[in-house]
Motif scaffolding. Structure first.
Motif, PDB file in Angstrom:
ATOM      1  N   SER A 130     101.153 -50.876 -10.620  1.00 49.65           N
ATOM      2  CA  SER A 130      99.808 -51.393 -10.323  1.00 49.65           C
ATOM      3  C   SER A 130      99.391 -51.028  -8.903  1.00 49.65           C
ATOM      4  O   SER A 130      98.219 -50.696  -8.668  1.00 49.65           O
ATOM      5  CB  SER A 130      99.719 -52.898 -10.567  1.00 49.65           C
ATOM      6  OG  SER A 130     100.527 -53.616  -9.663  1.00 49.65           O
ATOM      7  N   ILE A 152      98.404 -47.318  -9.008  1.00 55.38           N
ATOM      8  CA  ILE A 152      97.147 -47.152  -9.748  1.00 55.38           C
ATOM      9  C   ILE A 152      95.975 -47.629  -8.908  1.00 55.38           C
ATOM     10  O   ILE A 152      94.938 -46.969  -8.834  1.00 55.38           O
ATOM     11  CB  ILE A 152      97.216 -47.899 -11.098  1.00 55.38           C
ATOM     12  CG1 ILE A 152      98.253 -47.235 -12.008  1.00 55.38           C
ATOM     13  CG2 ILE A 152      95.843 -47.950 -11.766  1.00 55.38           C
ATOM     14  CD1 ILE A 152      98.684 -48.082 -13.181  1.00 55.38           C
ATOM     15  N   ASN A 153      96.136 -48.766  -8.245  1.00 56.45           N
ATOM     16  CA  ASN A 153      95.056 -49.311  -7.415  1.00 56.45           C
ATOM     17  C   ASN A 153      94.702 -48.383  -6.253  1.00 56.45           C
ATOM     18  O   ASN A 153      93.550 -48.331  -5.831  1.00 56.45           O
ATOM     19  CB  ASN A 153      95.411 -50.700  -6.887  1.00 56.45           C
ATOM     20  CG  ASN A 153      95.312 -51.751  -7.964  1.00 56.45           C
ATOM     21  OD1 ASN A 153      94.494 -51.655  -8.866  1.00 56.45           O
ATOM     22  ND2 ASN A 153      96.160 -52.753  -7.887  1.00 56.45           N
ATOM     23  N   CYS A 159      92.105 -46.080  -7.821  1.00 62.09           N
ATOM     24  CA  CYS A 159      90.874 -46.623  -8.406  1.00 62.09           C
ATOM     25  C   CYS A 159      89.766 -46.628  -7.368  1.00 62.09           C
ATOM     26  O   CYS A 159      89.940 -47.134  -6.265  1.00 62.09           O
ATOM     27  CB  CYS A 159      91.102 -48.037  -8.937  1.00 62.09           C
ATOM     28  SG  CYS A 159      91.938 -48.075 -10.521  1.00 62.09           S
ATOM     29  N   GLN A 160      88.633 -46.064  -7.736  1.00 55.64           N
ATOM     30  CA  GLN A 160      87.498 -45.959  -6.825  1.00 55.64           C
ATOM     31  C   GLN A 160      86.677 -47.244  -6.780  1.00 55.64           C
ATOM     32  O   GLN A 160      86.091 -47.567  -5.760  1.00 55.64           O
ATOM     33  CB  GLN A 160      86.590 -44.805  -7.269  1.00 55.64           C
ATOM     34  CG  GLN A 160      87.290 -43.467  -7.321  1.00 55.64           C
ATOM     35  CD  GLN A 160      87.706 -42.981  -5.948  1.00 55.64           C
ATOM     36  OE1 GLN A 160      86.959 -43.099  -5.004  1.00 55.64           O
ATOM     37  NE2 GLN A 160      88.908 -42.449  -5.848  1.00 55.64           N
ATOM     38  N   LYS A 161      86.609 -47.948  -7.881  1.00 51.53           N
ATOM     39  CA  LYS A 161      85.743 -49.123  -7.978  1.00 51.53           C
ATOM     40  C   LYS A 161      86.545 -50.394  -7.738  1.00 51.53           C
ATOM     41  O   LYS A 161      87.615 -50.581  -8.301  1.00 51.53           O
ATOM     42  CB  LYS A 161      85.081 -49.167  -9.357  1.00 51.53           C
ATOM     43  CG  LYS A 161      84.215 -47.955  -9.633  1.00 51.53           C
ATOM     44  CD  LYS A 161      83.634 -48.027 -11.018  1.00 51.53           C
ATOM     45  CE  LYS A 161      82.813 -46.783 -11.311  1.00 51.53           C
ATOM     46  NZ  LYS A 161      82.308 -46.778 -12.673  1.00 51.53           N
ATOM     47  N   SER A 179      87.849 -52.550 -10.586  1.00 54.62           N
ATOM     48  CA  SER A 179      88.897 -51.974 -11.421  1.00 54.62           C
ATOM     49  C   SER A 179      90.296 -52.248 -10.876  1.00 54.62           C
ATOM     50  O   SER A 179      91.227 -51.507 -11.151  1.00 54.62           O
ATOM     51  CB  SER A 179      88.688 -50.460 -11.554  1.00 54.62           C
ATOM     52  OG  SER A 179      87.515 -50.192 -12.255  1.00 54.62           O
ATOM     53  N   VAL A 198      93.867 -53.334 -10.677  1.00 51.91           N
ATOM     54  CA  VAL A 198      94.847 -53.479 -11.754  1.00 51.91           C
ATOM     55  C   VAL A 198      95.962 -54.403 -11.287  1.00 51.91           C
ATOM     56  O   VAL A 198      96.654 -54.115 -10.320  1.00 51.91           O
ATOM     57  CB  VAL A 198      95.425 -52.097 -12.132  1.00 51.91           C
ATOM     58  CG1 VAL A 198      96.527 -52.238 -13.163  1.00 51.91           C
ATOM     59  CG2 VAL A 198      94.316 -51.184 -12.631  1.00 51.91           C
ATOM     60  N   GLU A 200      88.083 -46.365 -15.679  1.00 49.95           N
ATOM     61  CA  GLU A 200      88.515 -46.083 -14.300  1.00 49.95           C
ATOM     62  C   GLU A 200      90.026 -46.240 -14.113  1.00 49.95           C
ATOM     63  O   GLU A 200      90.684 -45.326 -13.616  1.00 49.95           O
ATOM     64  CB  GLU A 200      87.737 -46.964 -13.319  1.00 49.95           C
ATOM     65  CG  GLU A 200      88.064 -46.694 -11.873  1.00 49.95           C
ATOM     66  CD  GLU A 200      87.528 -45.368 -11.354  1.00 49.95           C
ATOM     67  OE1 GLU A 200      88.092 -44.848 -10.374  1.00 49.95           O
ATOM     68  OE2 GLU A 200      86.550 -44.852 -11.910  1.00 49.95           O
ATOM     69  N   PRO A 201      90.619 -47.381 -14.514  1.00 48.55           N
ATOM     70  CA  PRO A 201      92.079 -47.471 -14.369  1.00 48.55           C
ATOM     71  C   PRO A 201      92.838 -46.504 -15.280  1.00 48.55           C
ATOM     72  O   PRO A 201      93.932 -46.076 -14.937  1.00 48.55           O
ATOM     73  CB  PRO A 201      92.407 -48.927 -14.691  1.00 48.55           C
ATOM     74  CG  PRO A 201      91.180 -49.542 -15.222  1.00 48.55           C
ATOM     75  CD  PRO A 201      90.026 -48.661 -14.897  1.00 48.55           C
ATOM     76  N   LYS A 224      91.903 -43.424 -15.960  1.00 50.72           N
ATOM     77  CA  LYS A 224      91.913 -42.160 -15.212  1.00 50.72           C
ATOM     78  C   LYS A 224      92.967 -42.195 -14.111  1.00 50.72           C
ATOM     79  O   LYS A 224      93.694 -41.226 -13.902  1.00 50.72           O
ATOM     80  CB  LYS A 224      90.537 -41.893 -14.602  1.00 50.72           C
ATOM     81  CG  LYS A 224      89.492 -41.503 -15.603  1.00 50.72           C
ATOM     82  CD  LYS A 224      88.161 -41.295 -14.883  1.00 50.72           C
ATOM     83  CE  LYS A 224      87.041 -40.935 -15.818  1.00 50.72           C
ATOM     84  NZ  LYS A 224      85.761 -40.796 -15.102  1.00 50.72           N
ATOM     85  N   ALA A 225      93.050 -43.332 -13.409  1.00 48.32           N
ATOM     86  CA  ALA A 225      94.049 -43.467 -12.348  1.00 48.32           C
ATOM     87  C   ALA A 225      95.461 -43.416 -12.924  1.00 48.32           C
ATOM     88  O   ALA A 225      96.338 -42.749 -12.367  1.00 48.32           O
ATOM     89  CB  ALA A 225      93.821 -44.769 -11.570  1.00 48.32           C
TER      90      ALA A 225
END
Length: 97
Positions: free
Chosen positions: A26, A29-30, A33-35, A38, A40, A58-59, A61-62
């Motif tokens: 997580s 992934i964070n 993440c652009q937004k 989103s 995680v 979004e997550p 894609k990450a």
């Protein structure tokens, strides 16, 4: 749903192949993440891996980038297409989590 389960199994296998805990995954992934909406959490990751919820794009894609598994994006798209074809509006609340 079968597609949620298939997606979840792919996410879990990808994370485990990296040797990461859900907390470690997580965090990675964070970072991608652009937004801000989103973010995680390990709990969200657990729900996705168990096939209870399908994440937003979004997550996904990450995760695809972090795990080196672009097929995760295709799996998510296939689940959404399945839901649209089956017209199961009662599942809509389970799509994003």
């Amino acid at each position: 749903m079968a597609c949620f389960r298939e997606f979840g199994e792919a996410v879990r296998a990808a994370r485990e192949s990296m040797g990461w805990t859900r907390v470690q995954a997580s965090l990675k992934i964070n970072d991608l993440c652009q937004k801000r909406e989103s973010i995680v959490s390990p709990d969200a990751l657990e729900k996705w891996e168990n096939g209870r919820v399908l994440p937003k794009i979004e997550p996904v894609k990450a995760m695809a980038h972090v795990y080196g598994k672009p097929e995760l994006i295709d799996l998510r798209v296939q689940c959404i297409e399945f839901l649209k074809r089956s017209d199961r509006r009662d599942c809509h609340d389970s799509i994003c989590g």
